[in-house]
Design a protein around this motif. Structure first.
Motif, PDB file in Angstrom:
ATOM      1  N   ARG A   1       0.832  -1.208   0.000  1.00 26.97           N
ATOM      2  CA  ARG A   1       0.000   0.000   0.000  1.00 26.97           C
ATOM      3  C   ARG A   1       0.869   1.261   0.000  1.00 26.97           C
ATOM      4  NH1 ARG A   1      -2.042  -0.645   4.499  1.00 26.97           N
ATOM      5  NH2 ARG A   1      -0.968   0.999   5.663  1.00 26.97           N
TER       6      ARG A   1
ATOM      7  N   LYS B   1       2.439   1.824  -3.389  1.00 35.32           N
ATOM      8  CA  LYS B   1       1.462   2.370  -4.332  1.00 35.32           C
ATOM      9  C   LYS B   1       1.259   3.863  -4.105  1.00 35.32           C
ATOM     10  CE  LYS B   1      -1.194  -1.858  -5.216  1.00 35.32           C
ATOM     11  NZ  LYS B   1      -2.501  -2.553  -5.061  1.00 35.32           N
TER      12      LYS B   1
ATOM     13  N   PRO C   1       2.278   6.106  -7.518  1.00 33.57           N
ATOM     14  CA  PRO C   1       0.931   5.909  -8.089  1.00 33.57           C
ATOM     15  C   PRO C   1       1.003   5.672  -9.593  1.00 33.57           C
ATOM     16  CG  PRO C   1       1.302   8.218  -7.514  1.00 33.57           C
ATOM     17  CD  PRO C   1       2.452   7.449  -6.943  1.00 33.57           C
ATOM     18  N   GLU C   2       0.398   4.573 -10.038  1.00 34.83           N
ATOM     19  CA  GLU C   2       0.381   4.187 -11.455  1.00 34.83           C
ATOM     20  C   GLU C   2       1.774   3.870 -11.995  1.00 34.83           C
ATOM     21  OE1 GLU C   2      -2.547   3.783 -12.770  1.00 34.83           O
ATOM     22  OE2 GLU C   2      -3.532   4.637 -10.995  1.00 34.83           O
TER      23      GLU C   2
ATOM     24  N   LEU D   1       3.959   1.573 -10.196  1.00 31.61           N
ATOM     25  CA  LEU D   1       4.437   0.391  -9.472  1.00 31.61           C
ATOM     26  C   LEU D   1       4.021  -0.869 -10.216  1.00 31.61           C
ATOM     27  CD1 LEU D   1       5.603  -1.102  -6.960  1.00 31.61           C
ATOM     28  CD2 LEU D   1       3.305  -0.916  -5.944  1.00 31.61           C
TER      29      LEU D   1
END
Length: 397
Positions: free
Chosen positions: A89, A92, A96-97, A99
């Motif tokens: 988590r 991520k 963001p976008e 990984l």
């Protein structure tokens, strides 16, 4: 042969967090193009912690991407499953976008090392690594077998035909934390050593009479693993009289660590293995390039001694901390490459009359089938984030 002929005779290494952070902020973090972090996916908090240190707990800019590799055996205790999900988590949130998570877990049919080689082959078919100008391998949260397979495979891909180091920027970072490492117990159900896929002694049955030398890189609490590897090395080499050259960590953070290892392993080393005291080597615990040089010199010395015997076989077992293990695999990578059939006629490391000899390399490990984690609160305040700059702009001539 001299150290000037080694790939990393001159190198760039930051030992402390302050040094790593200063170099990152002033140089590496400002390099143009896209950067890929490669980290381990599991319960280990270092998968996130190293990135938080480099970016001051902020999300990295858009040019930074992350590849997470899940290759560790299952872990039990201390809410390990929840910690793994928490790490995913957080990654991520940091990327963001950007990984990508891949699984590379061994099975009865294939070792973890082979599974990872298959994964890397698939990624190369996609030209995945080609879009990145910098690659940062974070070994802190990776199992030993993972980064010992990954580092040489990527070096092989990006290093020049003549050993040029300036083709692509490649780094290794490691957040060492002895307190956290001591809270992890490795469990093994099948007590057999397995070789790294690319360093499996290259069909030694073709040359069963070649002499063998084993370099165990010693660490604490590895007695069972040491004996298992020794037994299986003798099976593979089909020799009882394998010469053993232990390498002990000195200087080290604990100045008595080498003495403790000798005390704990005295019976195994000097009575069972019959190690000659003159064979013991020492390498700095917190300088992987020191161990790299010690191994390279030893490989070349034995290669010269084995000239009249037609070659030899070298076995290296990193049973130490992760930084020393990285130094060991760098030496294995370079020596096996330079002493290969293709390179022998041109390598500066061996005299011309040695080029008809055969040299084989093996890296055996005992893979854990489960990790047991104690429920201890981990303090990273005194842990040091180290950085090795292996390829790229730092080596422009």
């Amino acid at each position: 042969m001299s150290e000037a002929d080694f790939y990393w005779d001159v190198n760039l290494y930051c030992k402390k967090t302050s040094e790593t952070k200063a170099l990152w902020d002033s140089c590496i973090g400002r390099l143009s193009g896209k950067t890929l972090f490669v980290t381990g996916i599991g319960f280990d908090p270092r998968a996130v912690k190293s990135i938080e240190i480099l970016f001051d707990k902020k999300a990295p800019p858009e040019q930074f991407h992350c590849l997470g590799i899940k290759s560790a055996a299952d872990a039990v205790g201390a809410n390990s499953a929840q910690k793994e999900q928490s790490n995913i988590r957080k990654l991520k949130e940091l990327f963001p976008e950007r990984l990508r998570i891949e699984h590379s877990i061994g099975s009865e049919k294939q070792t973890t090392s082979l599974a990872l080689c298959i994964l890397l082959k698939r990624l190369n078919k996609e030209h995945f690594f080609d879009e990145f100008d910098q690659i940062v391998i974070d070994v802190g949260a990776m199992p030993r077998v993972t980064f010992l397979t990954l580092v040489p495979k990527l070096l092989e891909q990006f290093i020049g035909d003549k050993g040029e180091l300036n083709k692509k920027n490649m780094f290794v970072i490691a957040l060492e934390n002895a307190q956290f490492d001591s809270s992890i117990t490795e469990h093994v159900t099948d007590a057999n050593a397995t070789f790294l896929h690319q360093y499996s002694l290259n069909s030694p049955s073709l040359s069963p009479d070649l002499p063998g030398v084993w370099f165990p890189i010693m660490g604490a609490s590895r007695k069972d693993e040491l004996e298992t590897i020794k037994r299986d090395i003798q099976k593979v080499l089909r020799q009882d009289g394998v010469e053993v050259v232990p390498i002990l960590p000195f200087p080290s953070i604990d100045p008595k660590l080498s003495d403790k290892i000798i005390g704990d392993f005295y019976h195994v080393l000097f009575e069972e293995f019959e190690v000659n005291y003159s064979n013991i080597l020492y390498a700095a615990e917190n300088d992987p390039f020191h161990l790299y040089r010690r191994l390279m010199k030893s490989f070349m010395k034995y290669a010269k001694n084995f000239t009249l015997l037609g070659g030899g076989r070298f076995v290296v077992s990193p049973l130490s901390g992760k930084l020393m293990s990285v130094g060991a695999i760098l030496a294995v990578f370079e020596a096996s490459r330079e002493l290969s059939d293709e390179r022998l006629p041109f390598t500066p490391l061996i005299s011309a009359y040695d080029t008809q000899n055969k040299y084989y390399f093996g890296v055996p490990l005992v893979e854990p089938t489960q990790y047991k984690v104690q429920d201890n609160k981990v303090n990273f305040e005194h842990a040091e984030l180290s950085l090795l700059w292996l390829l790229g702009d730092a080596y422009d001539e």
